[in-house]
Design a protein around this motif. Structure first.
Motif, PDB file in Angstrom:
ATOM      1  N   MET A  47       0.834  -1.203   0.000  1.00 14.11           N
ATOM      2  CA  MET A  47       0.000   0.000   0.000  1.00 14.11           C
ATOM      3  C   MET A  47       0.871   1.257   0.000  1.00 14.11           C
ATOM      4  N   PHE A  89     -10.751   4.504  -2.636  1.00 11.25           N
ATOM      5  CA  PHE A  89     -10.447   3.667  -1.473  1.00 11.25           C
ATOM      6  C   PHE A  89     -11.721   3.380  -0.676  1.00 11.25           C
ATOM      7  N   ASN A  93     -13.566  -2.749  -2.463  1.00 13.72           N
ATOM      8  CA  ASN A  93     -12.935  -3.687  -1.531  1.00 13.72           C
ATOM      9  C   ASN A  93     -11.878  -4.549  -2.222  1.00 13.72           C
ATOM     10  N   LEU A  98      -7.718  -1.207  -4.808  1.00 10.76           N
ATOM     11  CA  LEU A  98      -7.113  -0.430  -3.722  1.00 10.76           C
ATOM     12  C   LEU A  98      -5.686  -0.035  -4.092  1.00 10.76           C
ATOM     13  N   SER A 101      -5.890   2.807  -6.489  1.00 14.03           N
ATOM     14  CA  SER A 101      -6.153   4.088  -5.820  1.00 14.03           C
ATOM     15  C   SER A 101      -4.872   4.669  -5.244  1.00 14.03           C
ATOM     16  N   ARG A 102      -3.967   3.798  -4.823  1.00 13.63           N
ATOM     17  CA  ARG A 102      -2.697   4.265  -4.265  1.00 13.63           C
ATOM     18  C   ARG A 102      -1.810   4.850  -5.370  1.00 13.63           C
ATOM     19  N   LYS A 160     -15.264   1.378   7.123  1.00 13.89           N
ATOM     20  CA  LYS A 160     -15.156   2.145   5.885  1.00 13.89           C
ATOM     21  C   LYS A 160     -15.593   3.598   6.050  1.00 13.89           C
TER      22      LYS A 160
END
Length: 394
Positions: A47, A89, A93, A98, A101-102, A160
């Motif tokens: 991440m 994010f 899920n 994810l 998105s990073r 969340k």
């Protein structure tokens, strides 16, 4: 500083605070959230590493654009990237989405961070540079202080829910910048030599720059520190059964220390001892903190040791930024872009390796961080010795 300088610095600080605070919200929730989707240390490391990888690729480009198109545009575009990343994010899920998105968030950070520090360089004199950088760094730390505290509280409403609040807070930074932030009047329209070259070529060019050794120090230090920071939440959860609120308390407390140090200490100790001596002292202090963390037997002990490590980090980062900025002359955008690029190399390699090592044994990332900080200290001392020798001969 004049009243106009202080006004502009305050606007940058508010901007940075909102942007970093929105990300800080998710810090205490991330270990529990990753566990809820059956992910562990490797995912936690990736991440951060993917985010930093995107920064690495785009930082030299962003530095050039900062010089070409102005600081304000890059700050706004960077905030838009961070906001979009947060909304993704929240909405998904899937671990692959994810990660995507990073990437977007990393691009946003690559645009934002060099532009802000170049803006500071535009509006401050040579002697004011350390103070300006430390104030903006304090705003970053304050965002990390407030964000996790809010995140730990919001986790009671669902894992969340803090992600949604994070996205909305980041969006407010975009709106704030559009209406309040003005371009720095002294922003340079020129770019660094050969600025159209590839990222690899730019890094090769940086070897010839007078601030190359500080860039290497930034890389190695970032590697070691991010190896630590990327798994600290998982470590607390695994070793001491810490809750999201426990993690939030620790991150908030260490952030408060960082804010106090950057507001009231950094400028004074730099003026008294000089940037290089401060680097030597606090790299050594951070290394001692890493060593002690291997023997922590309770949450409280680990908490206190982390205070030492984060205190050192809060001094080292603005000092390195200031040292590079002072040596960069009129190429502030290029220098800050390269600073971000070298930091990103460390931020990619550190978390990736730390996540893999954590899944083998939970103390290995801390051993890695200790080793890298010792290497950093040796590099800094050798550079300092060589600089003094060169001055003696001149």
């Amino acid at each position: 500083m004049s009243a106009e300088q202080r006004k502009k610095i305050i606007i940058l600080m508010i901007n940075m605070f909102i942007a970093i605070g929105s990300f800080g919200i998710i810090i205490p929730i991330l270990p529990a959230y990753l566990a809820s989707i059956n992910q562990g240390g490797t995912a936690a490391g990736l991440m951060i590493a993917i985010f930093a990888g995107a920064q690495l690729i785009f930082s030299p480009i962003a530095g050039k654009w900062t010089d070409l198109y102005g600081r304000r545009k890059m700050i706004i575009y960077g905030l838009v990237g961070l906001t979009l990343s947060m909304f993704i994010f929240y909405a998904v899920n899937s671990i692959l989405l994810l990660y995507a998105s990073r990437i977007i968030g990393g691009i946003g950070a690559a645009l934002l961070i060099p532009a802000i520090f170049a803006y500071v360089a535009d509006i401050t004199t040579f002697d004011q540079r350390a103070k300006g950088n430390s104030l903006v760094s304090a705003a970053m730390s304050l965002g990390i202080v407030i964000g996790p505290g809010i995140g730990g509280f919001l986790a009671d409403f669902g894992l969340k829910f803090p992600f949604l609040i994070s996205a909305l807070v980041s969006l407010s930074a975009v709106v704030f910048s559009i209406f309040v932030l003005k371009e720095s009047e002294t922003a340079q329209a020129s770019v660094a030599p050969e600025s159209n070259d590839s990222m690899v070529r730019k890094i090769a060019l940086s070897v010839k720059m007078p601030y190359f050794i500080p860039l290497i120090i930034t890389l190695v230090m970032s590697f070691g520190l991010m190896a630590y920071e990327s798994v600290i939440g998982l470590y607390l959860d695994n070793q001491f059964d810490s809750s999201p609120k426990d993690i939030a308390v620790m991150v908030t407390a260490t952030g408060i220390v960082s804010v106090i140090v950057q507001l009231f200490v950094v400028d004074r100790i730099v003026r008294r001892f000089g940037e290089v001596n401060v680097l030597n002292i606090f790299i050594c202090v951070a290394a001692i903190g890493f060593l002690l963390s291997l023997f922590a037997s309770s949450y409280l002990t680990f908490f206190l040791i982390s205070l030492i490590i984060f205190l050192s980090t809060s001094i080292l980062r603005p000092v390195l930024n200031t040292l590079i900025s002072k040596m960069a002359g009129n190429e502030q955008g290029f220098a800050m872009g390269m600073n971000n690029a070298y930091m990103s190399i460390g931020n990619v390699l550190g978390p990736t390796l730390a996540g893999l090592m954590y899944d083998i044994h939970i103390t290995y990332p801390f051993m890695l961080g200790l080793f890298l900080l010792v290497i950093t200290l040796l590099i800094t001392m050798a550079w300092n010795k060589r600089s003094h020798h060169a001055k003696a001969l001149s």
